[in-house]
Design a protein around this motif. Structure first.
Motif, mmCIF file in Angstrom:
data_model
loop_
_atom_site.group_PDB
_atom_site.id
_atom_site.type_symbol
_atom_site.label_atom_id
_atom_site.label_comp_id
_atom_site.label_asym_id
_atom_site.label_seq_id
_atom_site.Cartn_x
_atom_site.Cartn_y
_atom_site.Cartn_z
ATOM 1 N N UNK A 148 29.102 48.040 39.902
ATOM 2 C CA UNK A 148 30.373 48.760 39.893
ATOM 3 C C UNK A 148 31.456 47.930 39.188
ATOM 4 N N UNK A 149 32.457 48.611 38.619
ATOM 5 C CA UNK A 149 33.552 47.953 37.910
ATOM 6 C C UNK A 149 34.880 48.323 38.579
ATOM 7 N N UNK A 150 35.751 47.335 38.755
ATOM 8 C CA UNK A 150 37.020 47.513 39.449
ATOM 9 C C UNK A 150 38.165 47.070 38.544
ATOM 10 N N UNK A 151 39.237 47.859 38.522
ATOM 11 C CA UNK A 151 40.406 47.562 37.706
ATOM 12 C C UNK A 151 41.643 47.614 38.604
ATOM 13 N N UNK A 152 42.497 46.593 38.498
ATOM 14 C CA UNK A 152 43.711 46.592 39.299
ATOM 15 C C UNK A 152 44.373 45.234 39.286
ATOM 16 N N UNK A 153 45.303 44.992 40.195
ATOM 17 C CA UNK A 153 46.006 43.717 40.255
ATOM 18 C C UNK A 153 45.198 42.655 40.995
ATOM 19 N N UNK A 154 45.359 41.409 40.579
ATOM 20 C CA UNK A 154 44.727 40.287 41.269
ATOM 21 C C UNK A 154 45.633 39.858 42.413
ATOM 22 N N UNK A 155 45.631 40.644 43.473
ATOM 23 C CA UNK A 155 46.504 40.359 44.613
ATOM 24 C C UNK A 155 45.774 40.445 45.951
ATOM 25 N N UNK A 156 44.445 40.450 45.902
ATOM 26 C CA UNK A 156 43.648 40.570 47.119
ATOM 27 C C UNK A 156 43.052 41.944 47.325
ATOM 28 N N UNK A 157 43.359 42.882 46.437
ATOM 29 C CA UNK A 157 42.895 44.256 46.604
ATOM 30 C C UNK A 157 41.369 44.369 46.580
ATOM 31 N N UNK A 158 40.707 43.450 45.890
ATOM 32 C CA UNK A 158 39.248 43.506 45.806
ATOM 33 C C UNK A 158 38.586 42.420 46.659
ATOM 34 N N UNK A 159 39.348 41.876 47.612
ATOM 35 C CA UNK A 159 38.855 40.803 48.482
ATOM 36 C C UNK A 159 37.589 41.179 49.235
ATOM 37 N N UNK A 160 37.568 42.374 49.787
ATOM 38 C CA UNK A 160 36.429 42.790 50.609
ATOM 39 C C UNK A 160 35.264 43.247 49.738
ATOM 40 N N UNK A 161 35.567 43.808 48.578
ATOM 41 C CA UNK A 161 34.500 44.270 47.682
ATOM 42 C C UNK A 161 33.656 43.108 47.180
ATOM 43 N N UNK A 162 34.272 41.963 46.901
ATOM 44 C CA UNK A 162 33.499 40.850 46.344
ATOM 45 C C UNK A 162 32.570 40.231 47.382
ATOM 46 N N UNK A 163 32.718 40.609 48.646
ATOM 47 C CA UNK A 163 31.769 40.145 49.653
ATOM 48 C C UNK A 163 30.392 40.796 49.468
ATOM 49 N N UNK A 164 30.339 41.847 48.659
ATOM 50 C CA UNK A 164 29.085 42.573 48.460
ATOM 51 C C UNK A 164 28.131 41.868 47.500
ATOM 52 N N UNK A 165 28.607 40.895 46.725
ATOM 53 C CA UNK A 165 27.704 40.217 45.800
ATOM 54 C C UNK A 165 28.444 39.414 44.755
ATOM 55 N N UNK A 166 27.686 38.839 43.830
ATOM 56 C CA UNK A 166 28.275 38.050 42.751
ATOM 57 C C UNK A 166 29.167 38.932 41.886
ATOM 58 N N UNK A 167 30.143 38.303 41.245
ATOM 59 C CA UNK A 167 31.074 39.072 40.432
ATOM 60 C C UNK A 167 31.475 38.295 39.193
ATOM 61 N N UNK A 168 31.960 39.018 38.186
ATOM 62 C CA UNK A 168 32.586 38.426 37.011
ATOM 63 C C UNK A 168 33.922 39.119 36.815
ATOM 64 N N UNK A 169 34.939 38.365 36.408
ATOM 65 C CA UNK A 169 36.290 38.912 36.335
ATOM 66 C C UNK A 169 36.978 38.430 35.063
ATOM 67 N N UNK A 170 37.768 39.337 34.467
ATOM 68 C CA UNK A 170 38.504 39.052 33.241
ATOM 69 C C UNK A 170 39.949 39.508 33.405
ATOM 70 N N UNK A 171 40.859 38.745 32.800
ATOM 71 C CA UNK A 171 42.257 39.133 32.795
ATOM 72 C C UNK A 171 42.495 40.174 31.711
ATOM 73 N N UNK A 172 43.300 41.175 31.999
ATOM 74 C CA UNK A 172 43.589 42.246 31.043
ATOM 75 C C UNK A 172 44.744 41.816 30.135
ATOM 76 N N UNK A 173 44.396 41.162 29.021
ATOM 77 C CA UNK A 173 45.416 40.670 28.097
ATOM 78 C C UNK A 173 45.347 41.295 26.715
ATOM 79 N N UNK A 174 44.229 41.909 26.366
ATOM 80 C CA UNK A 174 44.050 42.440 25.011
ATOM 81 C C UNK A 174 44.956 43.658 24.807
#
Length: 268
Positions: free
Chosen positions: A94-120
């Protein structure tokens, strides 16, 4: 049974925007400019304003049921316009888009993750508001991800997310101390005490559960095991201990708020 990919891209939306204003519609309009064939799923727009962990709870308990490749757009963003980073994250399939403020804190407990900053700048609107990144940054990113853009095209990788955690229940010889961490639409009091603790508890000793001024001597299987209007303790669909009222609102009827203690005391 393995999940099958969707034939059309899916974008889910979760926010604290409500339905009174134009905010949800504006995000969808921006997405449709990029990927007109998208299927929208509104998970919830009734998250309490600025309640990041309520949003995290709702996203975690719904996102991983969707077909592989689903994009989850989450906007509960009290720090909009500040130094908090806009991000895109892959967790499992699954892919998640939003602010890096803890909103995906519980989702990342489900497994390994990779994350990128939206700068382009290629994958955001040309004119950016200081107060509506949901429309100007997150919605375009979600749309381009749904159209097949690789996550590493959005910006540089980030090593670590901003995270929050539910408090862990405290267990000792006297019993277990937990807390109400979420109150759902029905007023059910969802605690941070998982089914694994309850299963061991039921098999080993007698106990009482104290919530506010109410005491429970057992855990029932479903609402209908108590009379209408009566409170009960049970294991809910998220595999956590819940305090409920059959055909009633436990938060209101028991005068219990989020953060209230839930004590399980062993009986001698």
């Amino acid at each position: 049974m393995p999940k099958k990919p969707s034939k059309r891209p899916i974008i889910t939306l979760t926010s604290d925007f409500g339905y009174k204003d134009h905010y949800v519609s504006a995000m969808k309009a921006v997405i449709l400019e990029v990927v007109p064939e998208v299927r929208f799923i509104d998970i919830s727009h009734d998250i309490e304003p600025q309640d990041i962990m309520a949003g995290a709870w709702v996203i975690k308990n719904s996102a991983f049921l969707y077909p592989p490749g689903t994009i989850h757009l989450g906007v509960i963003d009290p720090g909009v316009g500040t130094s908090r980073k806009p991000i895109i994250v892959r967790i499992k399939d699954q892919v998640f888009v939003g602010p890096d403020n803890g909103l995906f804190s519980l989702a990342i407990e489900e497994g390994d993750y990779e994350v990128y900053e939206l700068t382009n700048p290629e994958y955001r609107r040309k004119s950016l508001s200081n107060t509506f990144h949901g429309r100007d940054i997150f919605a375009p990113a979600a749309a381009h991800a749904a159209s097949g853009v690789d996550l590493n095209k959005f910006g540089p990788p980030i090593d670590e997310l901003t995270t929050y955690r539910w408090a862990t229940p405290i267990s000792d010889a006297e019993g277990i101390q937990g807390w109400v961490v979420h109150i759902d639409y029905f007023g059910n009091l969802i605690t941070n005490i998982p089914v694994s603790i309850i299963r061991n508890l039921k098999n080993s000793r007698d106990f009482k559960i104290y919530v506010g001024n109410t005491i429970f001597k057992n855990i029932v299987r479903t609402f209908g095991e108590v009379a209408d209007g009566e409170p009960a303790a049970l294991i809910g669909s998220s595999d956590m201990l819940e305090i409920v009222i059959n055909k009633g609102n436990a938060a209101e009827m028991l005068s219990v708020i989020k953060g209230a203690p839930v004590s399980i005391i062993y009986q001698k």
